[in-house]
Design a protein around this motif. Structure first.
Motif, PDB file in Angstrom:
ATOM      1  N   TYR A   1       0.834  -1.206   0.000  1.00  0.00           N
ATOM      2  CA  TYR A   1       0.000   0.000   0.000  1.00  0.00           C
ATOM      3  C   TYR A   1       0.869   1.256   0.000  1.00  0.00           C
ATOM      4  O   TYR A   1       0.611   2.205  -0.742  1.00  0.00           O
ATOM      5  N   LEU A   2       1.905   1.269   0.812  1.00  0.00           N
ATOM      6  CA  LEU A   2       2.777   2.440   0.904  1.00  0.00           C
ATOM      7  C   LEU A   2       3.641   2.620  -0.339  1.00  0.00           C
ATOM      8  O   LEU A   2       4.108   3.726  -0.611  1.00  0.00           O
ATOM      9  N   CYS A   3       3.855   1.534  -1.093  1.00  0.00           N
ATOM     10  CA  CYS A   3       4.747   1.599  -2.253  1.00  0.00           C
ATOM     11  C   CYS A   3       4.001   1.783  -3.561  1.00  0.00           C
ATOM     12  O   CYS A   3       4.631   1.747  -4.629  1.00  0.00           O
ATOM     13  N   ARG A   4       2.700   1.957  -3.530  1.00  0.00           N
ATOM     14  CA  ARG A   4       1.977   2.103  -4.794  1.00  0.00           C
ATOM     15  C   ARG A   4       2.280   3.475  -5.409  1.00  0.00           C
ATOM     16  O   ARG A   4       2.882   4.325  -4.775  1.00  0.00           O
ATOM     17  N   PHE A   5       1.876   3.640  -6.648  1.00  0.00           N
ATOM     18  CA  PHE A   5       2.090   4.892  -7.386  1.00  0.00           C
ATOM     19  C   PHE A   5       3.576   5.208  -7.572  1.00  0.00           C
ATOM     20  O   PHE A   5       3.956   6.368  -7.716  1.00  0.00           O
ATOM     21  N   ASP A   6       4.420   4.167  -7.510  1.00  0.00           N
ATOM     22  CA  ASP A   6       5.864   4.355  -7.726  1.00  0.00           C
ATOM     23  C   ASP A   6       6.470   5.368  -6.762  1.00  0.00           C
ATOM     24  O   ASP A   6       7.412   6.082  -7.109  1.00  0.00           O
ATOM     25  N   TRP A   7       5.947   5.417  -5.537  1.00  0.00           N
ATOM     26  CA  TRP A   7       6.528   6.309  -4.541  1.00  0.00           C
ATOM     27  C   TRP A   7       7.900   5.790  -4.117  1.00  0.00           C
ATOM     28  O   TRP A   7       8.114   4.587  -3.981  1.00  0.00           O
ATOM     29  N   ASP A   8       8.835   6.716  -3.885  1.00  0.00           N
ATOM     30  CA  ASP A   8      10.156   6.404  -3.370  1.00  0.00           C
ATOM     31  C   ASP A   8      10.212   6.921  -1.939  1.00  0.00           C
ATOM     32  O   ASP A   8      10.294   8.128  -1.709  1.00  0.00           O
ATOM     33  N   LEU A   9      10.173   6.010  -0.962  1.00  0.00           N
ATOM     34  CA  LEU A   9      10.060   6.420   0.430  1.00  0.00           C
ATOM     35  C   LEU A   9      11.367   6.965   1.004  1.00  0.00           C
ATOM     36  O   LEU A   9      11.390   7.384   2.157  1.00  0.00           O
ATOM     37  N   SER A  10      12.429   6.935   0.213  1.00  0.00           N
ATOM     38  CA  SER A  10      13.635   7.643   0.650  1.00  0.00           C
ATOM     39  C   SER A  10      13.556   9.128   0.314  1.00  0.00           C
ATOM     40  O   SER A  10      14.402   9.910   0.751  1.00  0.00           O
ATOM     41  N   ASP A  11      12.539   9.508  -0.440  1.00  0.00           N
ATOM     42  CA  ASP A  11      12.300  10.904  -0.780  1.00  0.00           C
ATOM     43  C   ASP A  11      11.310  11.487   0.222  1.00  0.00           C
ATOM     44  O   ASP A  11      10.269  10.896   0.508  1.00  0.00           O
ATOM     45  N   ARG A  12      11.649  12.649   0.780  1.00  0.00           N
ATOM     46  CA  ARG A  12      10.829  13.256   1.832  1.00  0.00           C
ATOM     47  C   ARG A  12       9.383  13.444   1.414  1.00  0.00           C
ATOM     48  O   ARG A  12       8.456  13.101   2.159  1.00  0.00           O
ATOM     49  N   ARG A  13       9.158  13.967   0.222  1.00  0.00           N
ATOM     50  CA  ARG A  13       7.785  14.257  -0.199  1.00  0.00           C
ATOM     51  C   ARG A  13       6.986  12.971  -0.390  1.00  0.00           C
ATOM     52  O   ARG A  13       5.825  12.881   0.023  1.00  0.00           O
ATOM     53  N   ASP A  14       7.585  11.962  -0.995  1.00  0.00           N
ATOM     54  CA  ASP A  14       6.878  10.706  -1.191  1.00  0.00           C
ATOM     55  C   ASP A  14       6.588  10.012   0.135  1.00  0.00           C
ATOM     56  O   ASP A  14       5.533   9.387   0.315  1.00  0.00           O
ATOM     57  N   LEU A  15       7.533  10.083   1.071  1.00  0.00           N
ATOM     58  CA  LEU A  15       7.322   9.487   2.385  1.00  0.00           C
ATOM     59  C   LEU A  15       6.115  10.112   3.068  1.00  0.00           C
ATOM     60  O   LEU A  15       5.254   9.413   3.622  1.00  0.00           O
ATOM     61  N   ARG A  16       6.020  11.427   3.036  1.00  0.00           N
ATOM     62  CA  ARG A  16       4.894  12.109   3.669  1.00  0.00           C
ATOM     63  C   ARG A  16       3.578  11.764   2.983  1.00  0.00           C
ATOM     64  O   ARG A  16       2.556  11.526   3.635  1.00  0.00           O
ATOM     65  N   LYS A  17       3.593  11.718   1.641  1.00  0.00           N
ATOM     66  CA  LYS A  17       2.369  11.381   0.915  1.00  0.00           C
ATOM     67  C   LYS A  17       1.913   9.968   1.267  1.00  0.00           C
ATOM     68  O   LYS A  17       0.720   9.714   1.432  1.00  0.00           O
ATOM     69  N   ALA A  18       2.865   9.051   1.374  1.00  0.00           N
ATOM     70  CA  ALA A  18       2.505   7.669   1.671  1.00  0.00           C
ATOM     71  C   ALA A  18       1.891   7.545   3.058  1.00  0.00           C
ATOM     72  O   ALA A  18       0.874   6.862   3.245  1.00  0.00           O
ATOM     73  N   ILE A  19       2.485   8.198   4.057  1.00  0.00           N
ATOM     74  CA  ILE A  19       1.961   8.117   5.427  1.00  0.00           C
ATOM     75  C   ILE A  19       0.587   8.772   5.502  1.00  0.00           C
ATOM     76  O   ILE A  19      -0.349   8.243   6.127  1.00  0.00           O
ATOM     77  N   LEU A  20       0.426   9.928   4.874  1.00  0.00           N
ATOM     78  CA  LEU A  20      -0.869  10.606   4.894  1.00  0.00           C
ATOM     79  C   LEU A  20      -1.934   9.809   4.146  1.00  0.00           C
ATOM     80  O   LEU A  20      -3.120   9.915   4.463  1.00  0.00           O
ATOM     81  N   SER A  21      -1.534   9.011   3.168  1.00  0.00           N
ATOM     82  CA  SER A  21      -2.522   8.190   2.482  1.00  0.00           C
ATOM     83  C   SER A  21      -2.994   7.050   3.363  1.00  0.00           C
ATOM     84  O   SER A  21      -4.057   6.486   3.134  1.00  0.00           O
ATOM     85  N   TYR A  22      -2.204   6.696   4.360  1.00  0.00           N
ATOM     86  CA  TYR A  22      -2.602   5.636   5.297  1.00  0.00           C
ATOM     87  C   TYR A  22      -3.627   6.153   6.293  1.00  0.00           C
ATOM     88  O   TYR A  22      -4.583   5.460   6.625  1.00  0.00           O
ATOM     89  N   ASN A  23      -3.426   7.360   6.771  1.00  0.00           N
ATOM     90  CA  ASN A  23      -4.382   8.033   7.656  1.00  0.00           C
ATOM     91  C   ASN A  23      -4.161   9.525   7.455  1.00  0.00           C
ATOM     92  O   ASN A  23      -3.106  10.052   7.802  1.00  0.00           O
ATOM     93  N   ASN A  24      -5.142  10.199   6.871  1.00  0.00           N
ATOM     94  CA  ASN A  24      -4.964  11.580   6.423  1.00  0.00           C
ATOM     95  C   ASN A  24      -5.101  12.556   7.589  1.00  0.00           C
ATOM     96  O   ASN A  24      -6.115  13.235   7.737  1.00  0.00           O
TER      97      ASN A  24
END
Length: 585
Positions: A220-243
């Motif tokens: 779930y956190l890795c969808r949309f080709d997010w790179d969690l080593s990138d600050r912006r993608d990490l924040r987007k992924a966490i907020l998508s889990y619980n906004n």
């Protein structure tokens, strides 16, 4: 909220300080330029992505309540050694139950192979698991990783929470009116339907199993080709889990804390969280045990332990006989859902599943839900899952797809896309929420092939002895009239049209050591189906020679090569006198 806020204040300055330190440290390492509030947390403008950056309007948890406990002030590094001595607060919080920790690390390893560009750290799963369920209530799981009792969030009935009406007929949460977040990673049923994964290879996706839940959270956190080593993608992924901005800050605090060091503790001994974002302090559900009924002591009634209630007084003579109790009206039964009526699945006419690597399977997988009498069942969720050593996926890049059956009881899976791995694999269809016989399908990916091979040029290939062919050989491969890209090919200088053995004389290629070779393996057409061969050379032998190129799929082309001496200018012909009509006198 006032009471809840008061509890947070009573936690003391130490907890506030560690929150500020943790988020500040993470901001310094991953978010340069972010602003912090007076509690050391990112401001709303920094933590909330601009419009259009969020994945969708929902979340994995339905924005359910979460634990708001923050990490302690003292660092967990270095991790304590195993022993019998007292464990400090920081050390206890840094301890993660063994099975839960193993699930997080296995999920990270699986995502490293499946989606290497995501760069998912297992500490992020641990941070979310801490905030969502307190690491499965301190690791209260069995040997397979399944929680000893269900972990359910409050029903999302719109009363202080989001309004999400039932989407699973109560299959996951036992609630047929509203959805509830389920399991140690708190997935709502509608999200689990498509995000659920089998993390412990037991053939089922169970949100109450920490291995399944951790792997599903990683995907779930890795969808949309997010790179969690990138600050912006990490924040987007966490907020998508619980906004929630507070949720984001709490998870980031635990992520930074776990990155400093953790250690393994026995299952069931993990630290339990306290406060939640909805202002409640839930207590863990005790593990169900088989009650032991002690033998009654003399003078006591068996159903009242301790004999606290006196024995009933005898009735006086002549009292009325006991009345016959009235029959009780049975409670109304809930009508079965469509899912409840399914007895089995049948293949709905799926043909042979074969596709070339990189292509889309022309056939679609379909399954039919039926009752025990063979009647079609509509509005049933069917989950199609890809199994085996393959990189084939459904449209969208996922290996799992959930489809609702139509009026004919048939659910058609999304189109299968073949990857580059060749060979056989399986697709399995099961009924979501029911343990009934499913259907297995066999699919095969064949290697890329070409059925036609032609030269792109028409110039004759001629060379002098000991020289170099001026023009390189270029070919184009097609399959069914379309470009055949990434097709394997072999080029060989053969002895004759009837003898495909390698020739030991005549034209040749050169290898990396500048040695003559007359067979080239491992060739491949490019994205346009073109194959350009290396430079050709000639030895001192003259004559006509043959170059044969073959591809996977059977396409073959034989090219003629000529080695001849250079042409020299021939002498001019002299004219002879015309004969006279008659000899001279």
């Amino acid at each position: 909220m006032a009471a809840h806020f008061g509890r947070r204040l009573r936690k003391g300055a130490a907890t506030t300080a560690v929150a500020a330190a943790a988020v500040a440290a993470l901001s310094a390492s991953q978010a340069p330029g972010a602003t912090l509030d007076d509690q050391g947390r990112q401001s709303v403008s920094d933590a909330t992505p601009p419009p259009g950056e969020t994945a969708d309007g929902g979340s994995a948890t339905g924005n359910s309540p979460y634990y708001t406990d923050l990490p302690p002030l003292n660092s967990p590094n270095p991790s304590p050694n195993t022993g019998t001595g007292p464990v400090g607060t920081g050390e206890a919080e840094a301890g993660i139950p063994a099975t839960v920790l193993d699930a997080y690390k296995r999920a990270e390893a699986a995502l490293r192979e499946k989606k290497p560009g995501c760069n998912l750290p297992w500490q992020l799963l641990a941070a979310i698991g801490k905030v969502e369920s307190g690491q499965a209530r301190g690791g209260r799981v069995d040997a397979d990783g399944t929680t000893l009792s269900p972990i359910l969030g409050p029903q999302l009935d719109g009363n202080g929470f989001a309004l999400i009406r039932d989407t699973d007929d109560g299959a996951y949460d036992g609630n047929s009116a509203y959805d509830q977040a389920v399991g140690p990673m708190q997935f709502i049923p509608s999200t689990w339907d498509w995000a659920g994964r089998d993390g412990n290879a037991d053939g089922r996706e169970d949100p109450n199993n920490i291995y399944d839940a951790a792997l599903s959270a990683g995907h779930y956190l890795c969808r949309f080709d997010w790179d969690l080593s990138d600050r912006r993608d990490l924040r987007k992924a966490i907020l998508s889990y619980n906004n929630s901005t507070d949720y984001l800050n709490t998870v980031l605090s635990w992520l930074e804390y776990y990155r400093k060091g953790t250690h393994e503790v026995p299952d069931g001994t993990g630290a339990l969280p306290g406060d939640r974002s909805d202002g409640t302090t839930p207590r863990p559900t005790p593990t169900p045990t088989t009650p032991v009924t002690p033998s009654p002591r003399p003078g006591t009634t068996p159903d009242r332990p301790g004999g606290s209630s006196p024995s009933p007084s005898p009735k006086p003579p002549g009292s009325a006989p006991p009345t016959t109790p009235k029959p009780t009206t049975p409670a109304p039964t809930t009508p079965p859902t469509p899912t409840d009526t399914v007895d089995h699945l049948e293949d709905a006419g799926t043909a042979t599943l074969t596709a070339m690597a990189g292509d889309t399977f022309t056939q679609r997988i379909s399954a039919r839900a039926e009752t025990d009498a063979g009647k079609a069942v509509a509005r049933v969720r069917i989950r199609f899952s890809v199994y085996g050593a393959t990189d084939a996926t459904f449209a969208g890049g996922e290996s799992v797809a959930t489809v609702l059956t139509g009026s004919s009881g048939v659910a058609v899976a999304p189109a299968l896309q073949a990857g580059e791995k060749t060979g056989a694999f399986a697709v399995r269809a099961v009924v979501v929420g029911r343990d009934v016989p499913g259907v297995a399908y066999r699919a095969t990916v064949t290697r890329r092939a070409a059925d036609t091979l032609v030269r792109t040029g028409e110039t004759a290939l001629v060379c002098t002895p000991g020289g170099t062919f001026a023009e390189a050989v270029e070919l184009k491969a097609t399959y069914g009239g379309a470009v055949a890209d990434k097709v394997a090919a072999t080029a060989t200088l053969v002895r004759s049209a009837d003898d495909p053995a390698e020739n030991d004389k005549g034209p040749y290629f050169k290898n990396a050591d500048d040695e003559a070779v007359r067979t080239l393996d491992g060739l491949q057409t490019d994205a346009d189906g073109l194959l350009r061969l290396p430079q050709l050379y000639a030895d001192d032998i003259t004559g006509t020679f043959l170059l044969r190129v073959t591809t996977a799929g059977g396409a073959t082309l034989t090219v003629e090569l000529t080695v001849a001496p250079a042409e020299t200018e021939s002498p001019a012909e002299t004219e002879s006198p015309s004969p006279s009509a008659s000899p001279p006198a």
